[in-house]
Design a protein around this motif. Sequence first.
Motif, PDB file in Angstrom:
ATOM      1  N   LEU A 141       1.110  -1.281  -0.232  1.00 44.99           N
ATOM      2  CA  LEU A 141       0.117  -0.005  -0.247  1.00 44.99           C
ATOM      3  C   LEU A 141       0.911   1.053  -0.286  1.00 44.99           C
ATOM      4  O   LEU A 141       2.117   1.609   1.589  1.00 44.99           O
ATOM      5  CB  LEU A 141      -0.878   0.392   1.514  1.00 44.99           C
ATOM      6  CG  LEU A 141      -1.752   1.889   1.006  1.00 44.99           C
ATOM      7  CD1 LEU A 141      -2.241   1.868   1.034  1.00 44.99           C
ATOM      8  CD2 LEU A 141      -2.313   0.635   2.624  1.00 44.99           C
ATOM      9  N   LEU A 142       0.025   2.152  -0.908  1.00 47.31           N
ATOM     10  CA  LEU A 142       1.889   3.169  -0.949  1.00 47.31           C
ATOM     11  C   LEU A 142       0.616   4.473  -1.110  1.00 47.31           C
ATOM     12  O   LEU A 142      -0.344   4.182  -1.511  1.00 47.31           O
ATOM     13  CB  LEU A 142       2.064   2.905  -2.313  1.00 47.31           C
ATOM     14  CG  LEU A 142       2.890   2.453  -3.315  1.00 47.31           C
ATOM     15  CD1 LEU A 142       3.265   2.350  -4.571  1.00 47.31           C
ATOM     16  CD2 LEU A 142       3.874   1.360  -2.546  1.00 47.31           C
ATOM     17  N   GLN A 163       0.167 -16.782   6.464  1.00 52.03           N
ATOM     18  CA  GLN A 163      -0.514 -15.629   7.479  1.00 52.03           C
ATOM     19  C   GLN A 163      -0.625 -14.175   6.219  1.00 52.03           C
ATOM     20  O   GLN A 163       0.126 -13.922   5.273  1.00 52.03           O
ATOM     21  CB  GLN A 163      -0.421 -15.296   7.974  1.00 52.03           C
ATOM     22  CG  GLN A 163      -1.323 -15.374   9.497  1.00 52.03           C
ATOM     23  CD  GLN A 163      -2.110 -15.866   8.946  1.00 52.03           C
ATOM     24  OE1 GLN A 163      -3.015 -14.631   8.338  1.00 52.03           O
ATOM     25  NE2 GLN A 163      -3.996 -16.504   9.788  1.00 52.03           N
ATOM     26  N   THR A 164      -1.487 -13.887   6.271  1.00 53.61           N
ATOM     27  CA  THR A 164      -1.798 -12.406   5.024  1.00 53.61           C
ATOM     28  C   THR A 164      -0.339 -11.762   5.700  1.00 53.61           C
ATOM     29  O   THR A 164      -0.564 -11.116   7.060  1.00 53.61           O
ATOM     30  CB  THR A 164      -2.888 -11.833   4.762  1.00 53.61           C
ATOM     31  OG1 THR A 164      -3.878 -12.581   4.419  1.00 53.61           O
ATOM     32  CG2 THR A 164      -3.005 -10.169   4.362  1.00 53.61           C
ATOM     33  N   VAL A 165       0.152 -10.907   4.917  1.00 50.52           N
ATOM     34  CA  VAL A 165       1.229  -9.832   4.882  1.00 50.52           C
ATOM     35  C   VAL A 165       0.662  -8.692   3.398  1.00 50.52           C
ATOM     36  O   VAL A 165       1.120  -8.866   2.803  1.00 50.52           O
ATOM     37  CB  VAL A 165       2.634 -10.208   4.772  1.00 50.52           C
ATOM     38  CG1 VAL A 165       2.890  -8.628   4.611  1.00 50.52           C
ATOM     39  CG2 VAL A 165       2.774 -11.132   5.879  1.00 50.52           C
ATOM     40  N   CYS A 166       1.006  -7.726   4.629  1.00 52.14           N
ATOM     41  CA  CYS A 166       0.253  -6.169   3.624  1.00 52.14           C
ATOM     42  C   CYS A 166       1.379  -5.250   4.382  1.00 52.14           C
ATOM     43  O   CYS A 166       2.120  -4.376   4.942  1.00 52.14           O
ATOM     44  CB  CYS A 166      -1.067  -5.532   4.197  1.00 52.14           C
ATOM     45  SG  CYS A 166      -1.438  -3.790   3.663  1.00 52.14           S
ATOM     46  N   PRO A 167       2.395  -4.793   3.364  1.00 52.26           N
ATOM     47  CA  PRO A 167       3.306  -3.957   4.114  1.00 52.26           C
ATOM     48  C   PRO A 167       2.830  -2.067   3.356  1.00 52.26           C
ATOM     49  O   PRO A 167       1.519  -2.118   2.133  1.00 52.26           O
ATOM     50  CB  PRO A 167       4.349  -4.551   2.501  1.00 52.26           C
ATOM     51  CG  PRO A 167       4.142  -5.325   2.359  1.00 52.26           C
ATOM     52  CD  PRO A 167       2.208  -5.894   2.218  1.00 52.26           C
ATOM     53  N   ILE A 168       2.829  -1.493   4.420  1.00 55.36           N
ATOM     54  CA  ILE A 168       2.661   0.030   3.859  1.00 55.36           C
ATOM     55  C   ILE A 168       3.966   0.252   3.987  1.00 55.36           C
ATOM     56  O   ILE A 168       4.655   0.673   4.276  1.00 55.36           O
ATOM     57  CB  ILE A 168       1.999   0.190   4.820  1.00 55.36           C
ATOM     58  CG1 ILE A 168       0.670  -0.206   5.509  1.00 55.36           C
ATOM     59  CG2 ILE A 168       1.120   2.055   4.279  1.00 55.36           C
ATOM     60  CD1 ILE A 168      -0.386  -0.270   6.292  1.00 55.36           C
ATOM     61  N   THR A 169       4.332   1.598   2.522  1.00 50.94           N
ATOM     62  CA  THR A 169       5.558   2.167   2.216  1.00 50.94           C
ATOM     63  C   THR A 169       4.762   3.422   1.407  1.00 50.94           C
ATOM     64  O   THR A 169       4.150   3.176   1.952  1.00 50.94           O
ATOM     65  CB  THR A 169       6.709   1.486   2.027  1.00 50.94           C
ATOM     66  OG1 THR A 169       7.498   2.331   1.461  1.00 50.94           O
ATOM     67  CG2 THR A 169       5.793   1.079   0.366  1.00 50.94           C
TER      68      THR A 169
END
Length: 695
Positions: free
Chosen positions: A6-7, A226-232
Amino acid sequence: MLLTPLLLPPSAAFWPQVARALLAAHRDQLSGLRVIVPAFSHAQQLKAALAQELGGTFIPPRINTLSGWLALQLPDPEAPPVASDSQRLMTLYDSLRQQAWLKKLFSARRNADLLPLAQTLLTLSDELTQALLPGLQGSADAAQQRWQAALAQLSPPARSLLSDESQLVWSVWKSQLDANDAGVARFAQMMRLAADGGADETLIWINPAPSDAMESAFLAAYGERQTVCPITLDWRRSALPALYCEAWRELEQKADDAAGAPDLAAASAIAGLDAAPHGISLMPASSLEDEAQQGAQTIINWLQAGKSTIAIVAQDRVVARRIRALLERAEVFVSDETGWKLSTTRAAAALAAWFDVIATRAETAALLDVLKSPFLCADLPNKADQLMTIELALRRANVAGGWDAVQAAVANCAFESALIARIASQAGQFAHRRSLPEWLASTRSALDALGMTPALELDPAGAQTLALLAALEQDCRALTQPFSFAEWRAFINLQLEATPFVVSGSDRRVVMLPLNGARLRSFDAVLMAGSDAAHLPSQPAETLFFANAVRRELGLATRESRQHQQLRDFTELLSANAEVVLSWQAHQDGELNPVSAWIERLQLALARGPYPLAASSVPTRRVAIDTQSLTPVIASMPTPAAPQLVPAKLSASAYNSFVACPYQFLRRACCVCLHSMTCPTCLKSATTAAGCIGS
């Protein structure tokens, strides 16, 4: 499953946008999320943003840093204990000092000169471990192949010239790849956590900078369960102000490098980005002191205006420390998040002075230096008088150094002689070769015997110095190799240089931090000290033969990648804060000192505009220094009267001197009085001083 990142744009609204994104996708399972943030200060910002969005009582997700999360895990009972940094350093140094060819290769005149080399090799080894260790999980030969490919970037003559150095670095790195290495143990713990220890909850990974090789491997392994959601941060052109994209074209992320935003992006839509951000101003100064005074006055004005969160970005540490001193003079506390080297404190100086006395065998200057330390024998009620007596005795006897000569000079003074004997006795304990635990025990014993420990405990830097010695005693208890006093002293100096001294305080209105310490944070106002070309961006030095081409092939950080990340940090600083002042010394040593090339490019982009609601250049500011008016008091001419000092008689030559020039006569009389402090034959009263002159 590892989701597409997610940007979010770099701005002050980053954490509110993260909170809205989490609530849009996980409102019902908010407490079941695991959120990893770069620092603990970011956890507070995320909780505050969630509280503002929800507006009531709620159970927040589990927010932690990666290091904090790993520290909560149970240790592996079968894993060997991890070697400390000091233990690794001295173990490697012990191996290096036995190689005679290394002294010749690096022009080392003594063994202790190899200690900085050992520290450099360990730093390179840690970098290689971080970059190459994840690749070893798939293929044991992957690291060897990348190493050979990196060396192929060098020209044949350079490769031949640096063959010994390259073989040294490779051998050291291979020797560190065991379970005792901190990097290896940390990566093993990360992979164990991803496999079975914590992969039972959705992971939200927030990181403003690209993940390193270890973190990428961890996220990939965690995403399998599991679910991994990166935010950067979003560095695409569409998310950045047009002015910044025009000024720094290397800033933006290419379209093919940035994946599309996931479903969470619907909750973080970006609206109304200004083409030209406001609140940026330049503050050139004529000198270091002028920059410090302008910076300190600017911060005081901000505080008086009601700003409660102010940051000082210390690109130039010398100027930043001067600003801090001026603010403390004005009773404004500065919370330094990075601190400064412990070696620059008075406590470390006292320890260094003690080692100088031992090394020089009581050289007069070194002995007087340690005697004048406020930590030595601080409990003596008449220390100043004893110190004066010792100094006068050494000056009269013209003692250059040596314990026997010093003790002979003060033999007629009982208390002073006992003090010198006490110091000499402790200095005599620092002889022969000993192990590090024995050197540490001798140092602690000497500090206790000289009465320095209680005084050091009352000083913040002194307490940290004692804590450092205690930590080294714990870390080095397994080392049995003997070391000389010169090696022990060099080791302690390295530890004091590497240890930061941070003063704790509750006042957080003004904080001092590095440029990367301002990531994902916003303040009411920011002052960057040192915005000239020499400090912005900072210039890292290349290590050994590790040129940029070699580092790039190995996956290590290069000069270009570091400066590119600094440019992004600088852009985020300008975007996330309402008011930013960039100061620098416009003149140094009579020469023009140019501003940073990044700022010049920003001014050029503004001049080439136009941009909506933007001036044609970055404005320049200058603050007025507050002055204090003092009421003059007209003093009357002094009329000294000292009849008791009038000599009873004068010689003919003294009388002639007085009549010819009274000033010269009185000056000579004063010189005689001063000389009487060191001349035992002239210890006379001021009444007979004039007679001495004329006789």
